[in-house]
Scaffold this motif. Structure first.
Motif, PDB file in Angstrom:
ATOM      1  N   ASN A   1      -0.104   6.604 -21.684  1.00  0.00           N
ATOM      2  CA  ASN A   1      -0.535   6.920 -20.331  1.00  0.00           C
ATOM      3  C   ASN A   1       0.126   8.180 -19.805  1.00  0.00           C
ATOM      4  N   ALA A   2       1.174   8.638 -20.514  1.00  0.00           N
ATOM      5  CA  ALA A   2       1.907   9.807 -20.044  1.00  0.00           C
ATOM      6  C   ALA A   2       1.026  11.030 -19.872  1.00  0.00           C
ATOM      7  N   PRO A   3       0.067  11.308 -20.776  1.00  0.00           N
ATOM      8  CA  PRO A   3      -0.766  12.508 -20.593  1.00  0.00           C
ATOM      9  C   PRO A   3      -1.529  12.522 -19.272  1.00  0.00           C
ATOM     10  N   LEU A   4      -1.721  11.368 -18.680  1.00  0.00           N
ATOM     11  CA  LEU A   4      -2.436  11.347 -17.403  1.00  0.00           C
ATOM     12  C   LEU A   4      -1.715  12.153 -16.332  1.00  0.00           C
ATOM     13  N   PHE A   5      -0.414  12.294 -16.507  1.00  0.00           N
ATOM     14  CA  PHE A   5       0.376  12.971 -15.495  1.00  0.00           C
ATOM     15  C   PHE A   5       0.797  14.375 -15.912  1.00  0.00           C
ATOM     16  N   GLN A   6       0.357  14.799 -17.070  1.00  0.00           N
ATOM     17  CA  GLN A   6       0.676  16.138 -17.511  1.00  0.00           C
ATOM     18  C   GLN A   6      -0.074  17.143 -16.630  1.00  0.00           C
ATOM     19  N   GLY A   7       0.610  18.219 -16.283  1.00  0.00           N
ATOM     20  CA  GLY A   7      -0.021  19.256 -15.485  1.00  0.00           C
ATOM     21  C   GLY A   7      -0.135  18.915 -14.008  1.00  0.00           C
ATOM     22  N   PHE A   8       0.531  17.850 -13.605  1.00  0.00           N
ATOM     23  CA  PHE A   8       0.528  17.506 -12.187  1.00  0.00           C
ATOM     24  C   PHE A   8       1.169  18.641 -11.397  1.00  0.00           C
ATOM     25  N   VAL A   9       0.514  19.132 -10.359  1.00  0.00           N
ATOM     26  CA  VAL A   9       0.970  20.324  -9.648  1.00  0.00           C
ATOM     27  C   VAL A   9       1.940  19.948  -8.548  1.00  0.00           C
ATOM     28  N   LEU A  10       3.060  20.607  -8.548  1.00  0.00           N
ATOM     29  CA  LEU A  10       4.055  20.414  -7.497  1.00  0.00           C
ATOM     30  C   LEU A  10       3.676  21.297  -6.308  1.00  0.00           C
TER      31      LEU A  10
ATOM     32  N   LYS B   1       4.487  22.109  -2.203  1.00  0.00           N
ATOM     33  CA  LYS B   1       5.440  21.880  -1.114  1.00  0.00           C
ATOM     34  C   LYS B   1       4.761  21.126   0.035  1.00  0.00           C
ATOM     35  N   GLY B   2       5.469  20.131   0.508  1.00  0.00           N
ATOM     36  CA  GLY B   2       5.016  19.405   1.686  1.00  0.00           C
ATOM     37  C   GLY B   2       3.940  18.372   1.438  1.00  0.00           C
ATOM     38  N   VAL B   3       3.314  18.385   0.250  1.00  0.00           N
ATOM     39  CA  VAL B   3       2.241  17.410   0.013  1.00  0.00           C
ATOM     40  C   VAL B   3       2.476  16.596  -1.250  1.00  0.00           C
ATOM     41  N   VAL B   4       3.666  16.692  -1.826  1.00  0.00           N
ATOM     42  CA  VAL B   4       3.933  16.003  -3.098  1.00  0.00           C
ATOM     43  C   VAL B   4       3.797  14.504  -2.954  1.00  0.00           C
ATOM     44  N   LYS B   5       4.283  13.942  -1.858  1.00  0.00           N
ATOM     45  CA  LYS B   5       4.205  12.488  -1.690  1.00  0.00           C
ATOM     46  C   LYS B   5       2.759  12.019  -1.702  1.00  0.00           C
ATOM     47  N   GLU B   6       1.903  12.754  -1.015  1.00  0.00           N
ATOM     48  CA  GLU B   6       0.488  12.397  -0.990  1.00  0.00           C
ATOM     49  C   GLU B   6      -0.140  12.568  -2.372  1.00  0.00           C
ATOM     50  N   GLN B   7       0.272  13.606  -3.106  1.00  0.00           N
ATOM     51  CA  GLN B   7      -0.290  13.824  -4.438  1.00  0.00           C
ATOM     52  C   GLN B   7       0.081  12.691  -5.389  1.00  0.00           C
ATOM     53  N   VAL B   8       1.314  12.244  -5.324  1.00  0.00           N
ATOM     54  CA  VAL B   8       1.739  11.130  -6.170  1.00  0.00           C
ATOM     55  C   VAL B   8       0.911   9.891  -5.864  1.00  0.00           C
ATOM     56  N   TYR B   9       0.792   9.607  -4.590  1.00  0.00           N
ATOM     57  CA  TYR B   9       0.038   8.419  -4.174  1.00  0.00           C
ATOM     58  C   TYR B   9      -1.410   8.507  -4.639  1.00  0.00           C
ATOM     59  N   HIS B  10      -2.082   9.626  -4.338  1.00  0.00           N
ATOM     60  CA  HIS B  10      -3.510   9.740  -4.653  1.00  0.00           C
ATOM     61  C   HIS B  10      -3.766   9.759  -6.163  1.00  0.00           C
ATOM     62  N   THR B  11      -2.886  10.423  -6.936  1.00  0.00           N
ATOM     63  CA  THR B  11      -3.083  10.474  -8.384  1.00  0.00           C
ATOM     64  C   THR B  11      -2.982   9.083  -9.000  1.00  0.00           C
ATOM     65  N   LEU B  12      -1.936   8.351  -8.637  1.00  0.00           N
ATOM     66  CA  LEU B  12      -1.768   7.004  -9.176  1.00  0.00           C
ATOM     67  C   LEU B  12      -2.885   6.077  -8.703  1.00  0.00           C
ATOM     68  N   ARG B  13      -3.241   6.189  -7.438  1.00  0.00           N
ATOM     69  CA  ARG B  13      -4.308   5.332  -6.902  1.00  0.00           C
ATOM     70  C   ARG B  13      -5.632   5.601  -7.627  1.00  0.00           C
ATOM     71  N   ASP B  14      -5.946   6.884  -7.859  1.00  0.00           N
ATOM     72  CA  ASP B  14      -7.193   7.227  -8.544  1.00  0.00           C
ATOM     73  C   ASP B  14      -7.214   6.686  -9.972  1.00  0.00           C
ATOM     74  N   HIS B  15      -6.075   6.768 -10.671  1.00  0.00           N
ATOM     75  CA  HIS B  15      -6.004   6.247 -12.030  1.00  0.00           C
ATOM     76  C   HIS B  15      -6.190   4.736 -12.055  1.00  0.00           C
TER      77      HIS B  15
END
Length: 489
Positions: free
Chosen positions: A5-14, A16-30
């Motif tokens: 499952n690790a490749p699912l998170f490869q290339g995740f873009v950091l 500023k200011g929206v990382v928390k939302e990106q983590v949440y939405h990426t995991l939720r979408d998966h």
């Protein structure tokens, strides 16, 4: 989580200011897409932060939100897992999908049934934008004391740490009830104590609560004709029969009501500033109305929404202050002095109705907003409200004078201004075949909130007229608006 499952998170873009939302939405979408199946073990927050090269705090925040919303769960001593029952999946799979063409149209029979409240609502807000020039029923919104209110709000908020949750009585914030009680006893001659005060979200809620508490299907109610549509709608919504009572230079014709509708159980009146004609109920009719209520065990709803807007004479004593038999329900509001969205008002309830009205209020909304009540209490108690009233009265008098003078200069051949010494609008009687609907439509095209008097009649319109608000814009804008209106009518 399995290693593949690790490749699912490869290339995740950091970002500023929206990382928390990106983590949440990426995991939720998966999870929703099934790429992280139910029961899958999630990596630790430290491992995932290293895998994605982002801060651990961002991962923790994302996990926390997923936990709160039920997408993942923790098992003590074991770790974090994808939940078996996914919220969105449960919702989407609970019912069969219905294509648009399968959705049935509303029942035509129900839709075609006569609905007087719906009909009353029709066109109610056309031309009534509250920020429009000449809007009816709006006070001096441009003179609201923003800076002072902000300071009081800060003070109340600082003190609220130990207050939140402590003021949940359905009758309202007690310090505000005390402040209101003192103020209306002094300025309006109301006879009451703080226990009779119930804080409401404006006059309209006061009317609805009263209607629900006292009226039922078929109950007769007196209402001025022309009169306030908000009252008519509130009474009709509970099935009451709203009976039109004529209005003349002395206000509501009480004798007409007694002769034509003797069995009514409630009379709605605006003694200090009849709406929409802006007259006052004469003293003899006040006593006649009180005697009728006593003899018939009926109630009087006194709407005192405009009592503070008097420009030459001092405020009249409230009808409630003349009542010796506890038959008057008195209502007031702060929205005219503050701004339309300021949804705070109050009822003064006769002792015999206190519990009934309070229970109805409780089941309406539990109670009004604590924070606004607390600030308003300070605003009154510190003397700011009285100062604000004096400032508003002065401004309204100047704006009203400018409006009347402009009409006499530009529209003297088309309008006659009805004499009045109160309120935040004037009534103009139309001449030379001009109708209220025509003027309202032309004004609407100019972005103005002028209203036809015909909106307020239950029966036939006896005379063509319009209502022009004057409180919410300075004199220069008022004069220019009348000049522009004169060019199109």
């Amino acid at each position: 989580m399995k290693k593949n499952n690790a490749p699912l998170f490869q290339g995740f873009v950091l970002g500023k200011g929206v990382v928390k939302e990106q983590v949440y939405h990426t995991l939720r979408d998966h999870i929703l897409a099934g790429r992280l199946p139910a029961g899958t073990k999630m990596p630790s927050t430290r491992a995932l932060s290293e895998m994605m090269s982002i801060s651990r705090n961002s991962v923790i925040a994302g996990y926390d939100r997923l936990l709160d919303e039920g997408y993942i769960l923790t098992r003590k001593g074991s770790g974090t897992y994808v939940a078996n029952n996914i919220p969105d999946r449960s919702i989407s799979n609970s019912y069969p999908k219905i294509e648009l063409e399968e959705v049935a149209a509303p029942d035509e029979q129900v839709n075609s049934q006569n609905n007087p409240v719906r009909d009353l609502w029709s066109n109610e807000y056309e031309g009534r934008g509250m920020n429009r020039l000449f809007a009816v029923g709006v006070g001096c919104t441009d003179l609201f004391p923003h800076a002072l209110w902000g300071k009081l709000l800060q003070r109340v908020w600082r003190q609220s740490r130990h207050q939140l949750g402590a003021h949940t009585h359905p009758c309202g914030y007690f310090p505000l009830r005390k402040a209101v009680c003192r103020y209306i006893k002094t300025t309006r001659g109301v006879n009451c104590n703080e226990d009779q005060i119930i804080i409401v979200n404006g006059i309209q809620q006061a009317l609805n609560i009263t209607a629900r508490a006292l009226l039922s299907t078929g109950t007769e109610v007196w209402l001025d004709d022309p009169g306030y549509k908000g009252a008519r709608g509130a009474f009709m919504s509970v099935g009451a029969m709203v009976r039109p009572v004529q209005v003349d230079s002395e206000g509501m014709n009480v004798r007409y009501g007694i002769d034509h509708f003797p069995d009514a159980k409630l009379a709605y009146v605006v003694p200090s500033d009849q709406y929409p004609l802006s007259g006052t109920l004469s003293l003899s009719r006040r006593f006649e109305l009180l005697e009728w209520a006593k003899s018939n065990q009926a109630w009087i709803f006194e709407d005192d929404y405009n009592s503070e807007f008097r420009y030459a004479d001092r405020s009249l004593q409230a009808l409630q202050g003349l009542d010796q038999n506890q038959r008057v329900i008195y209502a007031g509001t702060f929205s005219k002095m503050m701004y339309p969205e300021f949804r705070l008002g109050f009822l003064v309830v006769p002792p015999g109705l206190q519990e009934q009205i309070m229970v109805t209020k409780y089941f309406s909304d539990l109670g009004s907003s604590y924070l606004e009540q607390a600030v308003m209490a300070s605003f009154i108690e510190d003397g700011h409200y009285a100062s604000h009233v004096r400032r508003i009265r002065k401004a309204c008098y100047e704006r009203r004078t400018a409006l009347v003078n402009a009409i006499q200069q530009y529209l003297a051949d088309k309008m006659i201004v009805q004499s009045s010494d109160s309120g935040v609008h004037i009534v103009c009687w139309l001449q030379n075949g001009l109708t209220g609907n025509e003027v309202e439509e032309q004004a609407r095209l100019l972005g103005m909130g002028i209203l036809s008097l015909s909106r307020y009649y239950q029966g036939d319109v006896s005379r063509q007229g319009i209502l022009i608000g004057f409180a919410n814009h300075p004199a220069e804008a008022i004069v220019d608006g009348i000049r522009r209106l004169a060019q199109v009518i």
